[in-house]
Design an enzyme around this catalytic site. Structure first.
Site, PDB file in Angstrom:
ATOM      1  N   LYS A   5      19.796   3.031 -16.918  1.00 52.35           N
ATOM      2  CA  LYS A   5      19.444   1.636 -17.185  1.00 52.35           C
ATOM      3  C   LYS A   5      20.693   0.759 -17.091  1.00 52.35           C
ATOM      4  CE  LYS A   5      15.685   2.488 -20.519  1.00 52.35           C
ATOM      5  NZ  LYS A   5      14.622   1.814 -19.763  1.00 52.35           N
ATOM      6  N   ARG A  32       6.513   9.540 -20.601  1.00 57.50           N
ATOM      7  CA  ARG A  32       5.251  10.184 -20.203  1.00 57.50           C
ATOM      8  C   ARG A  32       5.423  11.691 -20.026  1.00 57.50           C
ATOM      9  NH1 ARG A  32       4.762   6.173 -15.184  1.00 57.50           N
ATOM     10  NH2 ARG A  32       5.917   4.914 -16.693  1.00 57.50           N
TER      11      ARG A  32
END
Ligand code: BES
Ligand code: MN
Ligand code: ZN
Length: 501
Positions: free
Chosen positions: A278, A352
């Site tokens: 990020k 996920r």
């Protein structure tokens, strides 16, 4: 937590640092909403309201000298907004007003709260708001700074229902609920060098013990057991960190359970993005990427403390997403528990992966319904902003979550799972890819999770924005960790148990 008692005494005669009363906006100005205040005091405030800048708007808080006939030092005027058609106030307005007022009292020793409540349910809302507002996180502050932020120590809530059994039960429930929300906030606020998968697992054991959640069994799988057990999502995400992943299972199974509910929480103790790293700006907020797991832990604890007659299993999917030398790479294929393979095209879509292992475990263990909760996608914030969470899933469970959220006063909004978006998750080499096309990213993440629940009734709660308040405090919500999801999941369990929220 603030020490809270109910009193049937005249609130103006109780000595305290402050007396909290309501104000509301009316067609011809401001009305003070408090039964037993001397008429002279009410008249003075209502007349001076325009010059004091008091409007009665929701969440407005103004402190004024108490004046004659009031034992407390100051009056805290807590805005309730406009009355509803029947003359009462919305329960969420009562929570927000109580919370804002109590927040403004940080650093004081005592207060009396005299907000309007026409029955025990409204009284419960006032008490909840007050306790939820009485929160601060000062673990790393010096004593002087901490003292200023410390929530008001004792609260006396003035009500004509002080002695009813329903009122006492409402207070008892609010105390359990607030402790759970505070516990979840604390975990989110804990710095990520201190809270990592193994220490989170320890914190789960401590919370169960210290909060007296009788009958909750805690089992922990460590990194070796996860690898051996085929939990490839947790293993893949966790392998880039020196601090290995954990799967914590919390089991509450009361004797006369009306059903069996699984709660699965995302617990990424820090999300750097991994090799798909990020940007640096704002990365600090990714210490909140375990807010789902924190909410699950404290919901299970609260359900047990309340003795709800419904069995609950919590799954905390804990890992740290770091770009270490052994980190997973974009293009890696991992095998989720149960055998489905996932091509990891973006290591920043890690939530996920760990949730897939948790969902498969929940399905394996056999439950009537599975709720999962995760700070899963930035797209959630694009769609719904910072304060409204999303809920997706099997239609009836999704709607049941929405009803629970409305009842407890958390903002959730139903979102669809359009089948065509699943096509974007096709992989050239594995059963599924972990990212799809960018548009509808929150829904694609929901579809990814759906492929692991094997037809079990299910809802997915994406709390990416609401879990962590990067702006100022409002209502009963502090800056930092908010504890969102605890009240909705607890409300869901209460409704499954046939108990009133
Ligand atoms: N933890 C983030 C989602 C998130 C973003 C939560 C902002 C709270 C605030 C998640 O792991 C993530 O990085 N998601 C990616 C998915 C993408 C790579 C498909 C995202 O949303 O950008
Ligand atoms: Mn991520
Ligand atoms: Zn994440």
């Amino acid at each position: 937590m603030a020490d809270l008692t109910l009193t049937g005494k005249n609130p103006t005669q109780l000595s305290a640092d402050a007396l909290v009363v309501g104000t509301c906006s009316t067609s011809d100005g401001v009305a003070v909403v408090a039964d037993q205040l001397p008429a002279s005091v009410v008249e003075r405030i209502e007349t001076l309201a325009p010059r004091l800048g008091v409007t009665g708007a929701l969440q407005e808080v103004r402190t004024v000298p108490a004046g004659d006939g009031v034992a407390a030092d100051v009056l805290v005027l807590a805005g309730l907004g406009e009355r509803q058609e029947d003359g009462t106030f919305d329960r969420e307005a009562l929570r927000a007003a109580a919370g804002s007022a109590v927040r403004s009292l940080a650093g004081s020793a005592s207060a009396v709260v005299a907000l309007p409540a026409i029955d025990e349910s409204e009284l419960g809302a006032v008490v909840e708001g007050a306790l939820l507002g009485a929160y601060s996180y000062t673990a790393y502050r010096d004593a002087k700074a901490a003292a200023k932020q410390t929530p008001v120590g004792t609260l006396q809530v003035a009500t004509s229902f002080a002695r009813t059994a329903r009122a006492k039960a409402a207070v008892a429930r609010a105390e359990v609920l607030a402790a759970a929300v505070h516990g979840a906030r604390d975990l989110v606020n804990t710095p990520p060098n201190v809270l990592y998968p193994a220490s989170f697992a320890d914190a789960a054991r401590t919370a169960v013990k210290e909060l007296g959640a009788k009958g909750v069994k805690v089992t922990v799988l460590d990194d070796k057991q996860l690898a051996a057990g085929g939990y490839g999502g947790l293993t893949g995400v966790g392998q880039g960190s020196a601090r290995g992943p954990r799967l914590v299972k919390l089991t509450y199974s009361p004797a006369k359970a009306t059903g069996k509910v699984a709660l699965v929480g995302k617990g990424i103790t820090f999300d750097t993005g991994g090799i798909s790293i990020k940007p640096a700006a704002g990365m600090d907020s990714m210490k909140s990427d375990m807010a789902g797991a924190a909410a699950v832990l404290h919901t299970v604890v609260a359900a047990a403390r309340l003795g709800l007659p419904v069995a609950v299993t919590g799954y905390l999917c804990l890992a740290e997403n770091m770009p270490g030398g052994n980190a997973q790479r974009p293009a890696d294929v991992v095998t989720i528990r149960g055998g489905k393979t996932v091509e990891v095209l973006n290591t920043d879509a890690e939530g996920r992966l760990v949730m897939a292992d948790g969902l498969v475990s929940a399905v394996e263990d056999g439950h009537d319904v599975v709720l999962d909760i995760a700070t899963l996608t930035g797209a959630q914030m694009v769609a719904l902003g910072r304060r409204v969470s999303a809920v997706m899933g099997t239609e009836d469970v999704r709607d049941e979550v929405k009803v629970a959220a409305d009842t407890v006063g958390e903002q959730f909004w139903p979102m669809p799972l359009p089948d065509e978006l699943a096509e974007g998750l096709r992989s050239k080499v594995a059963d599924i890819a972990n990212v799809g096309e960018r548009w509808g990213g929150m829904l694609a993440a929901g579809l990814f999770l759906r492929s692991f629940i094997e037809g079990t009734p299910w809802a997915h709660l994406d709390i990416a924005g609401p879990a962590y308040n990067e702006k100022g405090a409002f209502g009963y919500t502090p800056a930092g960790g908010t504890g969102v999801g605890v009240r909705t999941m607890l409300g869901f369990l209460e409704s499954r148990a046939g108990v009133e929220s």
